[in-house]
Design a protein around this motif. Structure first.
Motif, PDB file in Angstrom:
ATOM      1  N   LEU A 191       6.179   2.295   6.919  1.00  0.00           N
ATOM      2  CA  LEU A 191       6.505   0.596   7.143  1.00  0.00           C
ATOM      3  C   LEU A 191       6.941   0.577   8.490  1.00  0.00           C
ATOM      4  CD1 LEU A 191       7.239  -2.125   6.186  1.00  0.00           C
ATOM      5  CD2 LEU A 191       9.375  -1.276   5.033  1.00  0.00           C
ATOM      6  N   LEU A 192       6.576  -0.051   9.266  1.00  0.00           N
ATOM      7  CA  LEU A 192       6.762  -0.070  10.874  1.00  0.00           C
ATOM      8  C   LEU A 192       7.181  -1.476  11.231  1.00  0.00           C
ATOM      9  CD1 LEU A 192       4.094   2.185  12.060  1.00  0.00           C
ATOM     10  CD2 LEU A 192       6.449   2.846  11.781  1.00  0.00           C
ATOM     11  N   LEU A 217      -5.658   1.639   7.372  1.00  0.00           N
ATOM     12  CA  LEU A 217      -5.154   0.636   6.758  1.00  0.00           C
ATOM     13  C   LEU A 217      -3.993   0.041   7.816  1.00  0.00           C
ATOM     14  CD1 LEU A 217      -4.005   0.066   3.369  1.00  0.00           C
ATOM     15  CD2 LEU A 217      -2.130   0.009   4.803  1.00  0.00           C
ATOM     16  N   PHE A 218      -3.928  -1.180   7.925  1.00  0.00           N
ATOM     17  CA  PHE A 218      -2.960  -2.006   8.707  1.00  0.00           C
ATOM     18  C   PHE A 218      -2.678  -3.325   7.902  1.00  0.00           C
ATOM     19  CE2 PHE A 218      -1.723  -5.607  11.112  1.00  0.00           C
ATOM     20  CZ  PHE A 218      -0.747  -4.964  12.248  1.00  0.00           C
ATOM     21  N   LYS A 219      -1.429  -3.532   7.338  1.00  0.00           N
ATOM     22  CA  LYS A 219      -1.233  -4.876   6.566  1.00  0.00           C
ATOM     23  C   LYS A 219       0.170  -5.414   6.861  1.00  0.00           C
ATOM     24  CE  LYS A 219      -2.155  -6.158   1.910  1.00  0.00           C
ATOM     25  NZ  LYS A 219      -2.198  -5.677   0.696  1.00  0.00           N
ATOM     26  N   TRP A 220       0.424  -6.599   7.271  1.00  0.00           N
ATOM     27  CA  TRP A 220       1.597  -7.220   7.360  1.00  0.00           C
ATOM     28  C   TRP A 220       2.358  -7.403   6.124  1.00  0.00           C
ATOM     29  CZ3 TRP A 220       2.743  -7.330  12.341  1.00  0.00           C
ATOM     30  CH2 TRP A 220       1.833  -7.715  13.156  1.00  0.00           C
ATOM     31  N   PRO A 254       0.833  -1.275  -0.022  1.00  0.00           N
ATOM     32  CA  PRO A 254      -0.085   0.044   0.065  1.00  0.00           C
ATOM     33  C   PRO A 254       0.862   1.258  -0.041  1.00  0.00           C
ATOM     34  CG  PRO A 254       0.139  -0.963   2.079  1.00  0.00           C
ATOM     35  CD  PRO A 254       0.868  -1.996   1.302  1.00  0.00           C
ATOM     36  N   MET A 255       0.344   2.411  -0.626  1.00  0.00           N
ATOM     37  CA  MET A 255       1.182   3.783  -0.626  1.00  0.00           C
ATOM     38  C   MET A 255       0.262   4.805  -0.142  1.00  0.00           C
ATOM     39  SD  MET A 255       3.715   3.230  -2.500  1.00  0.00           S
ATOM     40  CE  MET A 255       4.215   1.847  -2.751  1.00  0.00           C
ATOM     41  N   ARG A 299       8.297  -7.988  13.691  1.00  0.00           N
ATOM     42  CA  ARG A 299       7.435  -8.316  12.497  1.00  0.00           C
ATOM     43  C   ARG A 299       6.988  -7.042  11.823  1.00  0.00           C
ATOM     44  NH1 ARG A 299       1.757 -11.833  12.539  1.00  0.00           N
ATOM     45  NH2 ARG A 299       1.613 -11.921  10.188  1.00  0.00           N
ATOM     46  N   ARG A 300       7.412  -6.939  10.453  1.00  0.00           N
ATOM     47  CA  ARG A 300       7.242  -5.828   9.681  1.00  0.00           C
ATOM     48  C   ARG A 300       5.693  -5.497   9.325  1.00  0.00           C
ATOM     49  NH1 ARG A 300      11.464  -4.791   5.371  1.00  0.00           N
ATOM     50  NH2 ARG A 300      10.366  -6.569   4.628  1.00  0.00           N
ATOM     51  N   PHE A 301       5.173  -4.214   9.262  1.00  0.00           N
ATOM     52  CA  PHE A 301       3.773  -3.958   8.688  1.00  0.00           C
ATOM     53  C   PHE A 301       3.739  -2.616   8.154  1.00  0.00           C
ATOM     54  CE2 PHE A 301       3.907  -2.701  13.244  1.00  0.00           C
ATOM     55  CZ  PHE A 301       3.312  -1.680  13.315  1.00  0.00           C
ATOM     56  N   TYR A 302       2.466  -2.286   7.294  1.00  0.00           N
ATOM     57  CA  TYR A 302       2.316  -1.126   7.052  1.00  0.00           C
ATOM     58  C   TYR A 302       1.154  -0.459   7.844  1.00  0.00           C
ATOM     59  CZ  TYR A 302       4.861  -2.625   2.856  1.00  0.00           C
ATOM     60  OH  TYR A 302       5.988  -2.848   2.059  1.00  0.00           O
TER      61      TYR A 302
END
Length: 159
Positions: free
Chosen positions: A32-33, A60-63, A21-22, A43-46
């Protein structure tokens, strides 16, 4: 926020995000966290930048491990489309090449015919001059010279 680890987006999301996702549905950029929780360490996620200011809205939240395969699949499809388009263009160019070759053959035959016509006219002019026939039209002589010149130029250019 009610997200599950297998889900790519929150349950209350307004617009599904496919791939990396942008932007969130709200228009804000996505960060990107890295997770610092005990359940998902490192674990990285957006996540949407606006999620902290607007707690009660679903953003928005996405692994990353969910987003990347989606992104790769999306790119694979786009590359497939590009290859199909290239194949179509190659086929079209090949057809144009065959058509051009055919047209060039016709033009070469036409030039040969013109060269023969010029030679015949020159021979007639020579015979008429030897017989003493006077009064050959000057425009005919000019046309013969121009046609002969064009034939020579074409031969020089096209071999």
């Amino acid at each position: 926020m009610s997200c599950t680890t297998g889900s790519s987006v929150c349950r209350e999301v307004r617009q599904e995000s496919i791939g990396v996702p942008m932007r969130c549905w709200c228009g804000r950029k996505v960060d990107l966290l890295v997770s610092k929780t005990n359940e998902n360490p490192y674990r990285r996620f957006y996540r949407c930048q606006g999620v902290l200011q607007r707690k009660y809205e679903s953003h928005l939240f996405k692994w990353v491990e969910v987003a990347m395969p989606e992104e790769f699949e999306e790119q694979r499809v786009e590359i497939g489309k590009a290859f199909s388009e290239l194949e179509r263009m190659a086929w079209e160019i090949s057809g144009l090449g065959r058509s051009l070759k055919s047209e060039m053959g016709k033009l070469e035959a036409h030039v040969c015919q013109l060269e023969n016509d010029v030679k015949v006219r020159e021979a007639e002019a020579c015979r008429n001059t030897q017989r003493g026939v006077v009064g050959v039209a000057p425009h005919l002589v000019l046309a013969v010279c121009v046609a002969g010149g064009l034939a020579l130029v074409y031969k020089a250019l096209c071999g």
